[in-house]
Each structure stands twice: as C-alpha cells, then as structure tokens.
Design an enzyme around this catalytic site. Structure first.
Site, PDB file in Angstrom:
ATOM      1  N   VAL A  78       0.862  -1.175   0.000  1.00  0.00           N
ATOM      2  CA  VAL A  78       0.000   0.000   0.000  1.00  0.00           C
ATOM      3  C   VAL A  78       0.898   1.224   0.000  1.00  0.00           C
ATOM      4  O   VAL A  78       1.845   1.310   0.792  1.00  0.00           O
ATOM      5  CB  VAL A  78      -0.915   0.049   1.244  1.00  0.00           C
ATOM      6  CG1 VAL A  78      -1.836   1.270   1.186  1.00  0.00           C
ATOM      7  CG2 VAL A  78      -1.725  -1.234   1.374  1.00  0.00           C
ATOM      8  N   CYS A  79       0.621   2.173  -0.895  1.00  0.00           N
ATOM      9  CA  CYS A  79       1.315   3.458  -0.863  1.00  0.00           C
ATOM     10  C   CYS A  79       2.835   3.257  -0.967  1.00  0.00           C
ATOM     11  O   CYS A  79       3.305   2.488  -1.803  1.00  0.00           O
ATOM     12  CB  CYS A  79       0.895   4.199   0.413  1.00  0.00           C
ATOM     13  SG  CYS A  79       1.230   5.963   0.460  1.00  0.00           S
ATOM     14  N   THR A  80       3.603   3.924  -0.100  1.00  0.00           N
ATOM     15  CA  THR A  80       5.064   3.825  -0.177  1.00  0.00           C
ATOM     16  C   THR A  80       5.610   2.529   0.402  1.00  0.00           C
ATOM     17  O   THR A  80       6.823   2.339   0.463  1.00  0.00           O
ATOM     18  CB  THR A  80       5.728   5.035   0.517  1.00  0.00           C
ATOM     19  OG1 THR A  80       5.177   5.190   1.833  1.00  0.00           O
ATOM     20  CG2 THR A  80       5.517   6.308  -0.282  1.00  0.00           C
TER      21      THR A  80
END
Length: 199
Positions: free
Chosen positions: A109-111
């Site tokens: 998820v995300c970074t």
C-alpha cells in the site's frame, strides 16, 4: 468427506511512522470479510519488539516480530514516512523476500512499494505507489519494472501494489473478491459502508 478449509493467515507489517489508514484500511477489510475468523486470521508484524508509533503519535502493540511470526499466506506492506527508513532495513526486506517464497500473495500500500523495491520481488512487474512518490519508486525499483501512474492498484498475479492511503482498501476488497468471490467483496464493502468500484 468434506475438506477442512483453513483460514488464510494475513500478516500486516507495521513500523514506526507508518500511515494509519495504510494498515488499518486493509485490516478492516480482511477482518470484515473473514467470516468471524473462518476465512482470514489477521495479525500485525513488526521488525523488532515493542510498541510502534504511527504517524500522528498513535501507539500500537504488534502481535509478532519478523523473528517469531507464524508463516503468512498473505503479506501486506503498508507505507508512510517510515517506509523510507524501513526500505533500508535489510532484516525486514530479507524477511519479506524469504516469506514471499511460500506466501500466496504479497501486497503493498502506498510507499510500502519502496520497501518491496528493495526485496528483489519487483523485477519485470507493473508497479505503483502514492502519486507523490512515483519518482522515488522509479529510482528504487529495478529498471525492468514499469510504473503505472493512473490505477488504484495493479495485479501482477502473486504481487499486487496499490496507490496511496485509501487505495489500499480498494486493493484489499479486490483481493477478497479474487480469493472468495465478488459477492463477498461487495458484502464486505456494504458492511463497511464503503463505496467500492471493483475496477
């Protein structure tokens, strides 16, 4: 004779300065869709012993560390500012790489994608992250990986990556649908009162 279907174990990696919704969003999805624990067992895993401080100051107590974690079927690697530190934590990236060999799925998820970029798992894959971290991911990922900037999540089969923050909820609902059927994913979204578009 009926076969016994064991619940899939879902390990959510947590670390200092993690973005709250990056891990609580998927946690809620898999918990809500778990059938009371029949289909998914969800737990948190940290690099080390002790509480983890979430972005904004929330303190959580991980259930396990990477040294004593039950072997997971699904690994979820969230992001947040702390991902930029943890991407250089070889103990964590080695654990993810080793555990991925026997896991059914690996999600970011995300970074969290920056952490996956250091595991050696992203060769030749379509990848994504938060729109403000795409250039960072391009620099960290293998040259053979292809950045996808206009999707909430990208499915490479075993490895699925999502864009930022709330996109992790969409990805998790998608995975529930892939594993347990579209009706279960839609029911989960309805129970969460979440407007889910399965694209």
């Amino acid at each position: 004779m009926d076969q016994v279907c064991l619940a899939r174990k879902v390990a959510i990696v947590v670390f200092n300065q993690i973005e709250a919704l990056d891990f609580t969003g998927p946690f809620e999805v898999f918990l809500t869709s778990s059938g009371g624990g029949k289909d998914f067992q969800i737990y948190t895993v940290a690099p080390d012993e002790g509480p983890v401080t979430v972005l904004g100051g929330l303190s959580i107590n991980p259930a396990y560390t990477i040294h004593n974690c039950p072997p997971p079927d699904l690994i979820i690697v969230p992001g947040g500012p702390g991902a930029r530190t943890e991407m250089n934590n070889s103990a964590l990236t080695d654990w993810i790489a080793q555990t991925a060999a026997t896991a059914e799925l690996v999600l970011s998820v995300c970074t969290g994608a920056l952490i996956l970029a250091k595991t050696g798992l992203l060769e030749d894959l379509n990848i994504t992250t938060h729109h403000r971290a795409l250039e960072e991911l391009k620099a960290a990922a293998p040259a053979s990986a292809v950045i996808i900037a206009d999707k909430r999540y990208v499915d490479n089969g075993k490895i699925i990556l999502s864009a930022g923050v709330s996109a992790g909820i969409d990805m998790s609902l998608y995975v529930v649908g892939r594993l347990l059927g579209a009706d279960r994913a839609q029911l989960t979204a309805t129970l969460m009162e979440y407007n889910y578009n399965s694209i």
